[in-house]
Motif scaffolding. Structure first.
Motif, PDB file in Angstrom:
ATOM      1  N   MET A   1      31.783  51.944  47.605  1.00  0.00           N
ATOM      2  CA  MET A   1      32.332  53.181  47.061  1.00  0.00           C
ATOM      3  C   MET A   1      31.303  53.964  46.255  1.00  0.00           C
ATOM      4  N   ILE A   2      30.469  53.237  45.537  1.00  0.00           N
ATOM      5  CA  ILE A   2      29.461  53.890  44.704  1.00  0.00           C
ATOM      6  C   ILE A   2      28.295  54.403  45.538  1.00  0.00           C
ATOM      7  N   TYR A   3      27.816  53.572  46.459  1.00  0.00           N
ATOM      8  CA  TYR A   3      26.558  53.878  47.135  1.00  0.00           C
ATOM      9  C   TYR A   3      26.680  54.526  48.515  1.00  0.00           C
ATOM     10  N   ARG A   4      27.696  54.181  49.274  1.00  0.00           N
ATOM     11  CA  ARG A   4      27.713  54.619  50.669  1.00  0.00           C
ATOM     12  C   ARG A   4      27.614  56.137  50.838  1.00  0.00           C
ATOM     13  N   PRO A   5      28.330  56.948  50.052  1.00  0.00           N
ATOM     14  CA  PRO A   5      28.214  58.402  50.239  1.00  0.00           C
ATOM     15  C   PRO A   5      26.838  58.952  49.921  1.00  0.00           C
ATOM     16  N   LEU A   6      26.315  58.603  48.733  1.00  0.00           N
ATOM     17  CA  LEU A   6      25.024  59.169  48.342  1.00  0.00           C
ATOM     18  C   LEU A   6      23.878  58.501  49.095  1.00  0.00           C
ATOM     19  N   TRP A   7      24.066  57.229  49.444  1.00  0.00           N
ATOM     20  CA  TRP A   7      23.054  56.563  50.257  1.00  0.00           C
ATOM     21  C   TRP A   7      22.964  57.206  51.634  1.00  0.00           C
ATOM     22  N   THR A   8      24.098  57.646  52.166  1.00  0.00           N
ATOM     23  CA  THR A   8      24.092  58.360  53.451  1.00  0.00           C
ATOM     24  C   THR A   8      23.270  59.633  53.335  1.00  0.00           C
ATOM     25  N   THR A   9      23.441  60.357  52.231  1.00  0.00           N
ATOM     26  CA  THR A   9      22.616  61.554  51.998  1.00  0.00           C
ATOM     27  C   THR A   9      21.143  61.180  51.947  1.00  0.00           C
ATOM     28  N   SER A  10      20.818  60.126  51.194  1.00  0.00           N
ATOM     29  CA  SER A  10      19.423  59.690  51.072  1.00  0.00           C
ATOM     30  C   SER A  10      18.858  59.239  52.413  1.00  0.00           C
ATOM     31  N   PHE A  11      19.660  58.506  53.177  1.00  0.00           N
ATOM     32  CA  PHE A  11      19.213  58.003  54.474  1.00  0.00           C
ATOM     33  C   PHE A  11      18.828  59.147  55.407  1.00  0.00           C
TER      34      PHE A  11
ATOM     35  N   LYS B   1      23.373  66.948  64.042  1.00  0.00           N
ATOM     36  CA  LYS B   1      22.238  67.211  64.929  1.00  0.00           C
ATOM     37  C   LYS B   1      21.589  65.915  65.394  1.00  0.00           C
ATOM     38  N   ARG B   2      21.337  65.007  64.450  1.00  0.00           N
ATOM     39  CA  ARG B   2      20.589  63.797  64.764  1.00  0.00           C
ATOM     40  C   ARG B   2      21.407  62.804  65.592  1.00  0.00           C
ATOM     41  N   PHE B   3      22.730  62.780  65.383  1.00  0.00           N
ATOM     42  CA  PHE B   3      23.558  61.885  66.191  1.00  0.00           C
ATOM     43  C   PHE B   3      23.598  62.315  67.648  1.00  0.00           C
ATOM     44  N   LYS B   4      23.429  63.581  67.890  1.00  0.00           N
ATOM     45  CA  LYS B   4      23.349  64.061  69.268  1.00  0.00           C
ATOM     46  C   LYS B   4      22.041  63.618  69.923  1.00  0.00           C
ATOM     47  N   GLU B   5      21.005  63.438  69.108  1.00  0.00           N
ATOM     48  CA  GLU B   5      19.672  63.109  69.617  1.00  0.00           C
ATOM     49  C   GLU B   5      19.415  61.606  69.689  1.00  0.00           C
TER      50      GLU B   5
ATOM     51  N   ASP C   1      35.745  48.564  60.685  1.00  0.00           N
ATOM     52  CA  ASP C   1      34.509  49.232  60.266  1.00  0.00           C
ATOM     53  C   ASP C   1      33.425  48.192  59.988  1.00  0.00           C
ATOM     54  N   PRO C   2      32.298  48.228  60.700  1.00  0.00           N
ATOM     55  CA  PRO C   2      31.253  47.206  60.515  1.00  0.00           C
ATOM     56  C   PRO C   2      30.596  47.235  59.144  1.00  0.00           C
ATOM     57  N   GLU C   3      30.707  48.351  58.426  1.00  0.00           N
ATOM     58  CA  GLU C   3      30.087  48.453  57.101  1.00  0.00           C
ATOM     59  C   GLU C   3      31.069  48.125  55.983  1.00  0.00           C
ATOM     60  N   PHE C   4      32.289  47.765  56.332  1.00  0.00           N
ATOM     61  CA  PHE C   4      33.316  47.483  55.325  1.00  0.00           C
ATOM     62  C   PHE C   4      33.333  45.987  55.026  1.00  0.00           C
ATOM     63  N   SER C   5      33.166  45.655  53.763  1.00  0.00           N
ATOM     64  CA  SER C   5      33.225  44.262  53.335  1.00  0.00           C
ATOM     65  C   SER C   5      33.968  44.191  52.011  1.00  0.00           C
ATOM     66  N   LEU C   6      35.017  43.376  51.955  1.00  0.00           N
ATOM     67  CA  LEU C   6      35.774  43.253  50.718  1.00  0.00           C
ATOM     68  C   LEU C   6      34.894  42.758  49.565  1.00  0.00           C
TER      69      LEU C   6
ATOM     70  N   GLU D   1      19.940  54.580  67.889  1.00  0.00           N
ATOM     71  CA  GLU D   1      18.758  54.180  67.112  1.00  0.00           C
ATOM     72  C   GLU D   1      19.034  54.299  65.618  1.00  0.00           C
ATOM     73  N   LEU D   2      19.695  55.377  65.202  1.00  0.00           N
ATOM     74  CA  LEU D   2      19.989  55.594  63.791  1.00  0.00           C
ATOM     75  C   LEU D   2      21.002  54.586  63.263  1.00  0.00           C
ATOM     76  N   ILE D   3      21.956  54.185  64.082  1.00  0.00           N
ATOM     77  CA  ILE D   3      22.956  53.202  63.656  1.00  0.00           C
ATOM     78  C   ILE D   3      22.298  51.861  63.351  1.00  0.00           C
ATOM     79  N   VAL D   4      21.368  51.455  64.195  1.00  0.00           N
ATOM     80  CA  VAL D   4      20.646  50.196  63.976  1.00  0.00           C
ATOM     81  C   VAL D   4      19.803  50.276  62.704  1.00  0.00           C
ATOM     82  N   LYS D   5      19.070  51.370  62.560  1.00  0.00           N
ATOM     83  CA  LYS D   5      18.222  51.565  61.387  1.00  0.00           C
ATOM     84  C   LYS D   5      19.063  51.613  60.111  1.00  0.00           C
ATOM     85  N   ARG D   6      20.204  52.257  60.208  1.00  0.00           N
ATOM     86  CA  ARG D   6      21.103  52.408  59.062  1.00  0.00           C
ATOM     87  C   ARG D   6      21.623  51.049  58.588  1.00  0.00           C
ATOM     88  N   LYS D   7      21.967  50.163  59.522  1.00  0.00           N
ATOM     89  CA  LYS D   7      22.494  48.845  59.165  1.00  0.00           C
ATOM     90  C   LYS D   7      21.458  48.030  58.412  1.00  0.00           C
TER      91      LYS D   7
END
Length: 374
Positions: A154-164, A306-310, A142-147, A314-320
């Motif tokens: 754990m704290i931010y990824r779920p709610l940050w995904t909602t915010s994103f 919906k957005r991943f289909k579109e 997983d490219p977003e996984f870092s020890l 682009e969203l993966i790059v922006k998300r990183k």
């Protein structure tokens, strides 16, 4: 005989919780036993509880009738676990996994599709748009996984995904022709993650945070909002300007005040959370029964699908890029608080449910004792 400790709540009264113990069953073919090392607990989880029945969050990890506990539910959390036993050919013991779990020490998963970066599970009792919750990410792929950043993840990824994706939703709809964006529960992580993301897209629009008097200094210190106003000072916001109101608090009385104050200048009221939990309170606005098209509920999994289909690449790059920006910010403003054992975990959950936690705390929790080898 190995027992598993967990925390359950009553579905109709989440302020009533119970610590339970159950025997761990033997693995069936193609299953893995996960030891949940630690997980994050935020107001995002309180939203899962508040909308547990309506959005079927209680259906992810059904409880069994143990010790007479009928109509109880598991609280879904995002955490990191280690495979401690496996009957699956492609998943070995010792592998580290990030994903959606109940509050428990151990949990059995039955992987469906397995790839180098993740595996998924089947949950036929749930709608298709819940698929995002059915993916378990493998630390080595997983490219977003870092020890080094596991606790923040754990704290931010779920709610940050909602915010994103909420910021993406607003941008795609050109902020509904508004002049200002008001976000309630401005001290919550979902809200200030959204405010952080809006720094790059708001253009000339003002981002205004609504918060309590107790959290006013913290929200001002964040420096993310153009203006910060307490809940009893709505008159400090210009009602002559068009507004989009993002409701993260889920406070029905507040939302009615917003509606009355801005009247026709309220372009959209977007329900996006329930950080102000009240036992038995129903979701603020339900578009399936409301005749006012301005009131909508934002459900991130549907929008993500919906957005991943579109525009997936682009969203993966922006998300990183945005994720790295958040980590830099979080290190400056959030204090990690480590909690161990079922009793302390239960108390933190109840404190959070009742709004008795400091906004600068980020809770990293384990049901194991502090001296347990994790």
């Amino acid at each position: 005989m190995v027992y598993n400790t967990g925390l359950w709540i009553e579905q109709d009264n989440p302020k009533k919780s119970v610590i339970i113990q159950q025997q761990i069953p033997e693995l069936q073919p193609n299953q893995v036993l996960i030891k949940l090392v630690h997980f994050g607990l935020t107001t995002n989880n309180i939203t899962y509880v508040g909308l547990g029945k309506k959005y079927q969050y209680f259906d992810f990890f059904p409880t069994t009738e143990t010790h007479g506990h009928k109509d109880h539910a598991n609280i879904p959390v995002w955490g990191v676990g280690v495979i401690v036993k496996s009957t699956h050919n492609h998943l070995k013991t010792g592998e580290r996994i990030y994903g959606y779990f109940p509050i428990t020490q151990f949990y059995i998963l039955t992987p469906n599709r397995v790839s180098p970066s993740f595996f998924d599970v089947l949950r036929p009792q749930l709608p298709v748009d819940r698929y995002v919750y059915n993916q378990y990410f493998r630390a080595n792929g997983d490219p977003e996984f870092s020890l080094k950043q596991e606790e923040h993840m754990m704290i931010y990824r779920p709610l940050w995904t909602t915010s994103f994706f909420l910021e993406d939703f607003l941008t795609v709809h050109q902020f509904f022709n508004s002049d200002q964006i008001i976000i309630s529960s401005a001290s919550s992580k979902t809200s200030y993650c959204l405010a952080l993301l809006l720094q790059n897209s708001k253009k000339n629009k003002k981002v205004i945070g609504l918060t309590s008097k107790n959290n006013l200094n913290f929200v001002n210190h964040l420096g993310l909002y153009d203006k910060v106003v307490t809940y009893d000072q709505l008159e400090k916001i210009d009602s002559n300007l068009k507004v989009v109101y993002v409701d993260v608090a889920g406070n029905l009385e507040l939302n009615h005040k917003i509606e009355r104050y801005f009247q026709t200048n309220l372009m959209k009221l977007i329900s996006a959370g329930m950080s102000h939990f009240e036992s038995g309170q129903k979701p603020t606005f339900n578009p399936t029964v409301s005749n006012d098209e301005r009131f909508i509920s934002f459900f991130a999994p549907s929008w993500i699908q919906k957005r991943f289909k579109e525009s997936k690449n682009e969203l993966i790059v922006k998300r990183k890029v945005a994720w790295n920006q958040l980590l830099t910010f979080a290190d400056r403003y959030i204090k990690l608080t480590f909690v161990y054992g079922p009793i302390e975990t239960e108390q933190i959950y109840l404190n959070m449910l009742n709004g008795h936690v400091e906004p600068n705390q980020g809770f990293v929790i384990s049901l194991f004792d502090n001296n347990a080898k994790l």
